[in-house]
Design a protein around this motif. Structure first.
Motif, mmCIF file in Angstrom:
data_model
loop_
_atom_site.group_PDB
_atom_site.id
_atom_site.type_symbol
_atom_site.label_atom_id
_atom_site.label_comp_id
_atom_site.label_asym_id
_atom_site.label_seq_id
_atom_site.Cartn_x
_atom_site.Cartn_y
_atom_site.Cartn_z
ATOM 1 N N GLU A 1 0.837 -1.203 0.000
ATOM 2 C CA GLU A 1 0.000 0.000 0.000
ATOM 3 C C GLU A 1 0.874 1.256 0.000
ATOM 4 N N ALA A 2 1.961 1.201 0.762
ATOM 5 C CA ALA A 2 2.870 2.357 0.809
ATOM 6 C C ALA A 2 3.467 2.635 -0.573
ATOM 7 N N PHE A 3 3.850 1.571 -1.284
ATOM 8 C CA PHE A 3 4.387 1.779 -2.643
ATOM 9 C C PHE A 3 3.309 2.340 -3.571
ATOM 10 N N SER A 4 2.084 1.888 -3.390
ATOM 11 C CA SER A 4 1.011 2.353 -4.270
ATOM 12 C C SER A 4 0.699 3.832 -4.071
ATOM 13 N N GLN A 5 1.134 4.389 -2.954
ATOM 14 C CA GLN A 5 0.863 5.798 -2.667
ATOM 15 C C GLN A 5 1.939 6.733 -3.218
ATOM 16 N N ILE A 6 3.004 6.165 -3.797
ATOM 17 C CA ILE A 6 4.039 7.022 -4.391
ATOM 18 C C ILE A 6 3.422 7.795 -5.559
ATOM 19 N N PRO A 7 3.621 9.117 -5.595
ATOM 20 C CA PRO A 7 3.032 9.902 -6.696
ATOM 21 C C PRO A 7 3.466 9.385 -8.056
ATOM 22 N N GLY A 8 2.509 9.315 -8.975
ATOM 23 C CA GLY A 8 2.812 8.805 -10.306
ATOM 24 C C GLY A 8 3.666 9.758 -11.121
ATOM 25 N N ARG A 9 4.244 9.213 -12.163
ATOM 26 C CA ARG A 9 5.070 10.038 -13.038
ATOM 27 C C ARG A 9 4.203 10.998 -13.850
#
Length: 408
Positions: free
Chosen positions: A361-369
């Motif tokens: 979940e934490a990785f999924s919250q990284i802002p997209g490019r």
């Protein structure tokens, strides 16, 4: 452009020196239990050598990693500038002098340096499978378990995974070239607006051209092949030398590194830059170096994807502490932090399917490019790195034909 030629000289020296050294390091002297390893590491000082040419990467290390390993493990991580030939030369000198303890405990390396240090037997290992976080790595990927056509064999730990991209400004270039032929047409139509650096990014670009000329993305896989190099590099230098007069400053001089190439692009002196990190364009826009109209893309034939690695010196006096630091750098928290565009934008080497729900979940919250293509859209255009000797030969020949201006 003196460094790549120096690399060739070092390479000859390495073969001679390695013949006098033991076959490989041993891991027998370290604690087998990880808790005992962490206990042995506490209170140690680890000296890490790395490329320090990017202020944001330096900030990640100094402001996040250094305090974290101090707080969590009681390790004093000290970072020094040193990479490639400089690092190889230093460690070769130490071994030749019979120095018991190396100045370096751990180092950030890529395939060329890995190859040279293995020739010296200067790397400690195998150690990778002793790191608890190695279980989270995506070692099924050939782009992560292989370094410049060399099996890692546990002598280095993958740290980040990237793919080369070309970067342009949409206000200056409406239709960026998608292949070698289109690039030549564009360069001739826009004299003085294109160049490449003489270090890692530029040489990766040359390797991509060589693969393209070979006509098959797998044609140059495996060990260095002299006959194939002679065949396709002849076409490469014919292609480049006829474009040389149209390069920035008539091809009489070239940026020494990618940082200078980026600055020329930012200053609008050239219309393209390139990066070995497909996520770097977002990072540089957020830094304010590139305009928000900058975009990254990958050619139709693809670009080289590779991983960068961490190694431990065979003569390190603090191997346990170096392993603890590397294990931390492979942790989901450290990998996630490094992947954030405003921090570094470096691709993770973790297999997200192996993470727990909270970490996923934490990785999924990284802002997209915003300015680079999503990795999933360019993965099918990823090319394998070539054996280290291709890079060394390309660097030497680039100096001969493109800098000195000799005829191929």
């Amino acid at each position: 452009m003196k460094k790549p030629l120096f690399a060739f000289i070092i390479l000859l020296f390495l073969f001679a020196l390695s013949a006098c050294k033991p076959e490989k390091s041993t891991t027998a002297e370290l604690p087998k239990n990880w808790e005992h390893m962490a206990a042995a590491a506490k209170g140690s000082t680890v000296r890490m050598f790395m490329w320090t040419g990017d202020p944001y990467i330096n900030r990640y290390m100094q402001d996040y990693v250094v305090p974290a390993v101090k707080t969590q493990f009681g390790i004093d991580l000290q970072i020094s500038s040193g990479q490639g030939n400089q690092l190889v030369s230093m460690m070769a000198t130490e071994l030749e002098a019979g120095q018991e303890t190396s100045s370096a405990d751990m180092m950030w390396i890529n395939g060329e340096t890995f190859y040279q240090l293995r020739q010296l037997n200067a790397l400690y290992g195998p150690f990778l499978d002793r790191l608890p976080n190695s279980k989270l790595l995506n070692l099924d990927s050939p782009f992560i378990n292989t370094d410049f056509q060399q099996k890692v064999d546990g002598f280095e730990a993958p740290w980040g995974n990237v793919q080369m991209t070309f970067i342009y400004d949409t206000t200056r270039v409406q239709q960026p070239p998608q292949n070698r032929i289109a690039l030549a047409e564009w360069i001739k139509a826009h004299p003085g607006r294109f160049t490449l650096d003489t270090q890692f990014a530029g040489l990766t670009f040359l390797k991509g051209l060589l693969i393209d000329l070979a006509g098959d993305k797998n044609a140059l896989n495996g060990p260095f092949n002299e006959a194939l190099y002679q065949k396709y590099s002849k076409e490469l230098w014919q292609y480049l030398t006829q474009l040389r007069p149209y390069f920035w400053r008539n091809g009489t001089t070239y940026p020494e590194g990618v940082a200078q190439l980026h600055q020329l692009f930012a200053n609008r002196e050239i219309d393209f830059t390139m990066s070995n990190n497909d996520g770097e364009v977002d990072n540089k826009v957020l830094q304010g170096l590139f305009p928000p109209t900058a975009r990254a893309y990958v050619w139709e034939i693809g670009t080289i994807q590779n991983s960068h690695f961490l190694g431990i010196s065979a003569k390190s006096g603090n191997k346990a502490a170096a392993m603890v630091v590397i294990n931390f750098l492979l942790s989901p928290a450290a990998q996630r932090k490094k992947m954030e565009p405003q921090v570094w934008g470096d691709g993770t080497v973790l297999d997200l399917a192996k993470l727990g729900p909270k970490d996923r979940e934490a990785f999924s919250q990284i802002p997209g490019r915003k300015f680079a293509p999503d990795r999933i859209t360019i993965q099918d255009r990823a090319l394998m790195e070539l054996a280290p000797a291709y890079m060394i030969r390309l660097a030497a020949d680039f100096r001969t034909y493109m800098i000195e201006g000799k005829t191929p």
